[in-house]
Design a protein around this motif. Structure first.
Motif, PDB file in Angstrom:
ATOM      1  N   VAL A  78       0.835  -1.212   0.000  1.00 46.54           N
ATOM      2  CA  VAL A  78       0.000   0.000   0.000  1.00 46.54           C
ATOM      3  C   VAL A  78       0.863   1.252   0.000  1.00 46.54           C
ATOM      4  O   VAL A  78       0.576   2.228  -0.713  1.00 46.54           O
ATOM      5  CB  VAL A  78      -0.962   0.001   1.213  1.00 46.54           C
ATOM      6  CG1 VAL A  78      -1.665   1.351   1.344  1.00 46.54           C
ATOM      7  CG2 VAL A  78      -1.984  -1.115   1.082  1.00 46.54           C
ATOM      8  N   MET A  79       1.933   1.241   0.784  1.00 47.99           N
ATOM      9  CA  MET A  79       2.804   2.416   0.883  1.00 47.99           C
ATOM     10  C   MET A  79       3.478   2.720  -0.445  1.00 47.99           C
ATOM     11  O   MET A  79       3.871   3.860  -0.715  1.00 47.99           O
ATOM     12  CB  MET A  79       3.861   2.203   1.968  1.00 47.99           C
ATOM     13  CG  MET A  79       3.310   2.084   3.383  1.00 47.99           C
ATOM     14  SD  MET A  79       2.449   3.562   3.962  1.00 47.99           S
ATOM     15  CE  MET A  79       3.823   4.656   4.243  1.00 47.99           C
ATOM     16  N   GLU A  88       2.067   2.318  -3.417  1.00 48.33           N
ATOM     17  CA  GLU A  88       1.094   2.685  -4.450  1.00 48.33           C
ATOM     18  C   GLU A  88       1.117   4.193  -4.734  1.00 48.33           C
ATOM     19  O   GLU A  88       1.249   4.999  -3.811  1.00 48.33           O
ATOM     20  CB  GLU A  88      -0.315   2.262  -4.014  1.00 48.33           C
ATOM     21  CG  GLU A  88      -0.512   0.755  -3.975  1.00 48.33           C
ATOM     22  CD  GLU A  88      -1.888   0.366  -3.449  1.00 48.33           C
ATOM     23  OE1 GLU A  88      -2.680   1.288  -3.134  1.00 48.33           O
ATOM     24  OE2 GLU A  88      -2.165  -0.836  -3.340  1.00 48.33           O
ATOM     25  N   VAL A 140      -0.695   6.873  -4.871  1.00 48.12           N
ATOM     26  CA  VAL A 140      -1.969   7.501  -4.520  1.00 48.12           C
ATOM     27  C   VAL A 140      -1.700   8.641  -3.547  1.00 48.12           C
ATOM     28  O   VAL A 140      -0.586   8.787  -3.027  1.00 48.12           O
ATOM     29  CB  VAL A 140      -2.935   6.478  -3.873  1.00 48.12           C
ATOM     30  CG1 VAL A 140      -3.306   5.393  -4.881  1.00 48.12           C
ATOM     31  CG2 VAL A 140      -2.319   5.848  -2.628  1.00 48.12           C
ATOM     32  N   THR A 141      -2.721   9.435  -3.255  1.00 44.73           N
ATOM     33  CA  THR A 141      -2.550  10.520  -2.288  1.00 44.73           C
ATOM     34  C   THR A 141      -2.433   9.947  -0.877  1.00 44.73           C
ATOM     35  O   THR A 141      -2.806   8.792  -0.630  1.00 44.73           O
ATOM     36  CB  THR A 141      -3.745  11.491  -2.329  1.00 44.73           C
ATOM     37  OG1 THR A 141      -4.911  10.792  -1.847  1.00 44.73           O
ATOM     38  CG2 THR A 141      -3.976  12.011  -3.726  1.00 44.73           C
ATOM     39  N   ALA A 142      -1.935  10.776   0.049  1.00 44.25           N
ATOM     40  CA  ALA A 142      -1.769  10.326   1.430  1.00 44.25           C
ATOM     41  C   ALA A 142      -3.104   9.959   2.054  1.00 44.25           C
ATOM     42  O   ALA A 142      -3.205   8.969   2.795  1.00 44.25           O
ATOM     43  CB  ALA A 142      -1.078  11.413   2.246  1.00 44.25           C
ATOM     44  N   GLU A 173      -5.817   8.877   0.479  1.00 47.35           N
ATOM     45  CA  GLU A 173      -6.243   7.601  -0.107  1.00 47.35           C
ATOM     46  C   GLU A 173      -5.469   6.435   0.503  1.00 47.35           C
ATOM     47  O   GLU A 173      -6.026   5.367   0.763  1.00 47.35           O
ATOM     48  CB  GLU A 173      -6.056   7.629  -1.628  1.00 47.35           C
ATOM     49  CG  GLU A 173      -7.037   8.547  -2.352  1.00 47.35           C
ATOM     50  CD  GLU A 173      -6.701   8.713  -3.826  1.00 47.35           C
ATOM     51  OE1 GLU A 173      -7.628   8.924  -4.624  1.00 47.35           O
ATOM     52  OE2 GLU A 173      -5.494   8.625  -4.172  1.00 47.35           O
ATOM     53  N   ARG A 174      -4.182   6.661   0.732  1.00 47.89           N
ATOM     54  CA  ARG A 174      -3.353   5.611   1.327  1.00 47.89           C
ATOM     55  C   ARG A 174      -3.836   5.289   2.736  1.00 47.89           C
ATOM     56  O   ARG A 174      -3.938   4.129   3.126  1.00 47.89           O
ATOM     57  CB  ARG A 174      -1.888   6.049   1.340  1.00 47.89           C
ATOM     58  CG  ARG A 174      -0.933   4.965   1.845  1.00 47.89           C
ATOM     59  CD  ARG A 174       0.524   5.390   1.720  1.00 47.89           C
ATOM     60  NE  ARG A 174       0.893   5.527   0.326  1.00 47.89           N
ATOM     61  CZ  ARG A 174       1.330   6.645  -0.250  1.00 47.89           C
ATOM     62  NH1 ARG A 174       1.431   7.751   0.483  1.00 47.89           N
ATOM     63  NH2 ARG A 174       1.648   6.676  -1.514  1.00 47.89           N
ATOM     64  N   ARG A 176      -6.968   3.245   2.679  1.00 49.93           N
ATOM     65  CA  ARG A 176      -6.713   1.839   2.364  1.00 49.93           C
ATOM     66  C   ARG A 176      -6.092   1.108   3.558  1.00 49.93           C
ATOM     67  O   ARG A 176      -6.346  -0.083   3.763  1.00 49.93           O
ATOM     68  CB  ARG A 176      -5.794   1.735   1.144  1.00 49.93           C
ATOM     69  CG  ARG A 176      -6.442   2.270  -0.120  1.00 49.93           C
ATOM     70  CD  ARG A 176      -5.583   2.083  -1.347  1.00 49.93           C
ATOM     71  NE  ARG A 176      -6.178   2.775  -2.486  1.00 49.93           N
ATOM     72  CZ  ARG A 176      -5.732   2.666  -3.740  1.00 49.93           C
ATOM     73  NH1 ARG A 176      -4.697   1.884  -4.003  1.00 49.93           N
ATOM     74  NH2 ARG A 176      -6.320   3.324  -4.717  1.00 49.93           N
ATOM     75  N   ILE A 177      -5.288   1.836   4.323  1.00 50.07           N
ATOM     76  CA  ILE A 177      -4.637   1.215   5.486  1.00 50.07           C
ATOM     77  C   ILE A 177      -5.669   0.788   6.518  1.00 50.07           C
ATOM     78  O   ILE A 177      -5.587  -0.309   7.079  1.00 50.07           O
ATOM     79  CB  ILE A 177      -3.598   2.181   6.099  1.00 50.07           C
ATOM     80  CG1 ILE A 177      -2.355   2.262   5.211  1.00 50.07           C
ATOM     81  CG2 ILE A 177      -3.185   1.723   7.506  1.00 50.07           C
ATOM     82  CD1 ILE A 177      -1.332   3.303   5.635  1.00 50.07           C
TER      83      ILE A 177
END
Length: 757
Positions: free
Chosen positions: A18-19, A21, A23-25, A27-28, A31-32
């Protein structure tokens, strides 16, 4: 959970994906929380981030109402989330709603959830937020689940601390929010700049391990290397003998060999962290707990554990070089932040870029602070956890007048301090306008204002301030900043440069005052239980006459054709002065025999800083050509107060009647014999204290360059005779008063005297 440590490893492996990917912070983070909820079979996972002012904001959630994100706010200490943030400890409950701290937030829809596990998001012992999982069922989360959540929180902490979540336009996250701390003002001035950590924190670039077995081996190897290096350090001959220092080092070694410390780091590695991340994780948890301890002994042990963790990190990053540190490249306006440091360490920095100093420890009369004043940089001490509050490069403001330190200041605060800097600049212009005015009180009493110096950088201040000369030149600073013993020629070159800069004004050279806490790196040091009372200054010089003789020879040669004043420090008996004087006469006779140019005059003096000389004043004044009062050490010894110990260094006021009586007796005795007397020390550097000294009879004061303007402005408006008449009865009274400061301030205020710099 799928077996011990199985879950955390899987979680961290997926976190790594995930880290990575693009994407924006936000969005990350979204997902986390989904990833954590799925991995831990939790119906809710939420991240709360600490904002400026202490509010916790819901930043991401899986399971609660999404509309509550960035809308739900809790104060630090409010609710269970606030409790976790406040205590910096996990909270694990099977029935959260029955807990007295439970706070209901209707917009979240969390009323249907019973079990609760919250862990603090920590970095360097500072709480940045809270990570929470919840379930509808009544259950208590396992130790493995707590461990997994703590490990994940460490990854989120790096996101917060980097400013990634809020972006550069949003500095209010806990890791980047403005912060204010109050400490003890040590050196006047205002410093605006950027943080340079004196012992830079090791930057951990990789948190999640690819091979846990390999990381475990790296950790074990680094621990073994650390323990071996400590064994060598402790068992070497210089520190091997018994004593208090040995006990301290043995306690340090005990921490390094503590099985619990090692086991906690090993367990953190087994959850999927790299060895470096495991060390940081365990130390951050330890720091958070110990900072909340009230026992001063336990809080002091935190420094030992921090030191061990830093050494271990360096061992991991650079195997075999764990004890070495690289000097940081300074920004244009550098503010050095340190737990503590010696004067030589401060001088290692580029002084043209240095604007301020912040210390966790330090007192007004410690030697690093004296050097800071000589450099004209603002300094503040007693800032708890200073090195943990900042990151290298952070914007910072140091107020050496009030003791305030502003970390990552807001634009309003920064503008306010820019105005203060301009105001101080105008005030300095006013002081400069007084430069050429005679230094006389209103009733005509002349008071010579001299400089304390010790470096070539100090010399231009003679002209800039209009000083009457150099009342104290600390010759040891040349020795302390050198990597090897300065040769006679190098010493002679420095002393000649000092006399050239003085241009005929008097200069008093104090012979080497080393030993005690001023250690020369190239001289063998024998540890002492009471170094301030041990083998130092004139004692060392008389026991090592070659060292003192070399310095005297350099001084005599440098002063050919000019006046020379030499003063001996730490003299405790008349016989020591007699012995030192005889050594100077032998060197003088040697110059005569070899036809070298001689000083046009030679005066030998004594620094009165050991209380025993107070009872030998008649004898010493009959022998010395002049005397100087070392008020810093004299006060330290009279009150049995270690001036470097912040707990007691401010316990006694230099304006106490007892201390002023001692100073008055010296001035009176010197007046009776016609012996010139100068007071050197911090008491003479402040306008109010300088007034007290004038009141007890001093007419020559030596101080830091920045103090001459404020002191001169005050004395020009004071009547010395009136001041003496006011002070005398205050010293004679028998009510046991701690200080005459309040009375002296009232005296100044009534007459409109300027006593604040």
């Amino acid at each position: 959970m799928r077996g011990a440590y199985g879950g955390p490893r899987v979680l961290l492996r997926r976190l790594r994906e995930v880290m990575a990917e693009p994407v924006t912070a936000q969005e990350r983070l979204d997902r986390i929380v989904v990833l954590i909820a799925n991995n831990m079979v939790a119906e809710v996972c939420s991240v709360y981030v600490l904002r400026g002012g202490g509010d916790l904001e819901l930043f991401a959630t899986e399971g609660l109402n999404r509309t509550a994100v960035h809308a739900t706010m809790m104060r630090k200490g409010e609710g269970l989330v606030g409790l976790v943030a406040d205590e910096a400890e996990p909270v694990n409950l099977s029935d959260a709603q029955s807990h007295p701290s439970f706070a209901y937030k209707p917009e979240t829809g969390e009323e249907i959830y019973h079990s609760f596990l919250g862990v603090p998001i920590l970095r360097s012992g500072n709480t940045l937020g809270v990570l929470v999982v919840q379930n509808k069922s009544h259950r208590t989360y396992s130790d493995e689940e707590i461990e997994a959540l703590q490990t994940t929180a460490m990854v989120i902490a790096e996101m917060i601390a980097s400013g990634e979540l809020g972006g550069p336009e949003d500095p209010s996250l806990a890791g980047r929010r403005p912060s204010h701390a109050e400490g003890q003002p040590l050196s006047e001035g205002l410093g605006l700049g950027h943080v340079v950590l004196h012992e830079p924190r090791v930057v951990i670039k990789k948190l999640i391990a690819e091979d846990s077995a390999a990381e475990l081996k790296r950790l074990e190897d680094a621990l073994a290397s650390l323990r071996t290096s400590l064994d060598k350090l402790i068992d070497q001959s210089e520190v091997a003998r018994a004593g208090e220092h040995r006990d301290v080092l043995e306690a340090f070694r005990m921490f390094a060999n503590d099985r619990g410390w090692g086991r906690r780091m090993q367990e953190a590695v087994l959850t999927g962290l790299t060895a470096e991340a495991a060390v940081e994780r365990v130390q951050s948890d330890t720091r958070a707990r110990m900072q909340r301890q009230t026992d001063p002994y336990l809080r002091e042990r935190l420094h030992d554990l921090d030191d061990l963790a830093n050494r271990l990190l360096r061992e991991l990053v650079s195997p075999g070089k764990g004890m070495t540190a690289e000097l940081t490249q300074l920004p244009e306006n550098a503010i050095v932040v340190a737990r503590s440091m010696g004067p030589a360490a401060l001088l290692d920095y580029d002084r043209t870029r240095l604007r301020g100093l912040v210390l966790e420890e330090g007192s007004a009369s410690s030697h690093v602070v004296i050097v800071a004043r000589a450099l004209g940089i603002a300094a503040v001490g007693q800032i708890a956890n200073a090195t943990g509050l900042v990151e290298g490069g952070d914007a910072i403001i140091v107020d050496g007048v009030s003791g305030d330190v502003h970390i990552r200041p807001t634009a309003d605060v920064e503008r306010s301090y820019i105005d203060k800097v301009r105001f101080r600049a105008r005030k300095q212009e006013q002081y400069r306008a007084l430069r050429d005015k005679p230094s006389k009180t209103k009733d005509g009493a002349e008071v010579a204002l001299m400089l304390n110096a010790g470096l070539l950088v100090d010399l231009p201040h003679i002209v800039e301030t209009g000083a009457a000369g150099i009342g104290l030149f600390r010759t040891e600073l040349q020795f302390m900043v050198a990597s090897s013993m300065p040769r006679t020629a190098a010493q002679q070159q420095l002393y000649r440069a000092v006399l050239d800069a003085a241009d005929g004004k008097p200069v008093t050279f104090r012979t080497l005052d080393v030993g005690g806490d001023k250690i020369l790196p190239y001289m063998r040091n024998e540890p002492e239980e009471n170094p301030a009372l041990g083998w130092r200054a004139i004692r060392l010089g008389l026991d090592r006459p070659a060292l003192l003789r070399t310095q005297i020879r350099a001084l005599l040669n440098a002063a050919g054709g000019r006046d020379l004043r030499i003063m001996f420090p730490m003299v405790a008996s008349v016989s020591e002065f007699d012995e030192a004087r005889a050594l100077v006469r032998r060197e003088h006779a040697r110059l005569v025999r070899h036809g070298h140019p001689l000083p046009s005059s030679l005066q030998l003096g004594v620094m009165i800083e050991v209380p025993s000389l107070l009872f030998q004043l008649d004898e010493i004044l009959a022998r010395a050509d002049f005397v100087s009062v070392g008020s810093n050490d004299l006060m330290q010894f009279l009150f049995a107060v270690d001036r470097g110990n912040a707990r007691v260094s401010t316990r006694f006021d230099p304006l106490s009647p007892g201390f002023l009586r001692a100073l008055q007796r010296i001035a009176q005795k010197a007046g009776e014999t016609g012996t010139p007397v100068t007071l050197c020390g911090e008491i003479g550097s402040r306008p109010l204290e300088a007034m007290a000294l004038i009141g007890v009879g001093y007419r020559s004061l030596s101080m830091s360059p920045a103090s001459i303007g404020p002191v001169k402005a005050a004395l020009l408006d004071v009547d010395a005779a009136e001041l003496a008449a006011f002070v005398e009865p205050l010293l004679a009274r028998s009510d046991g008063a701690h200080s005459i400061r309040a009375e002296l301030k009232a005296f100044a205020a009534k007459r409109g005297l300027q006593v604040e710099p």
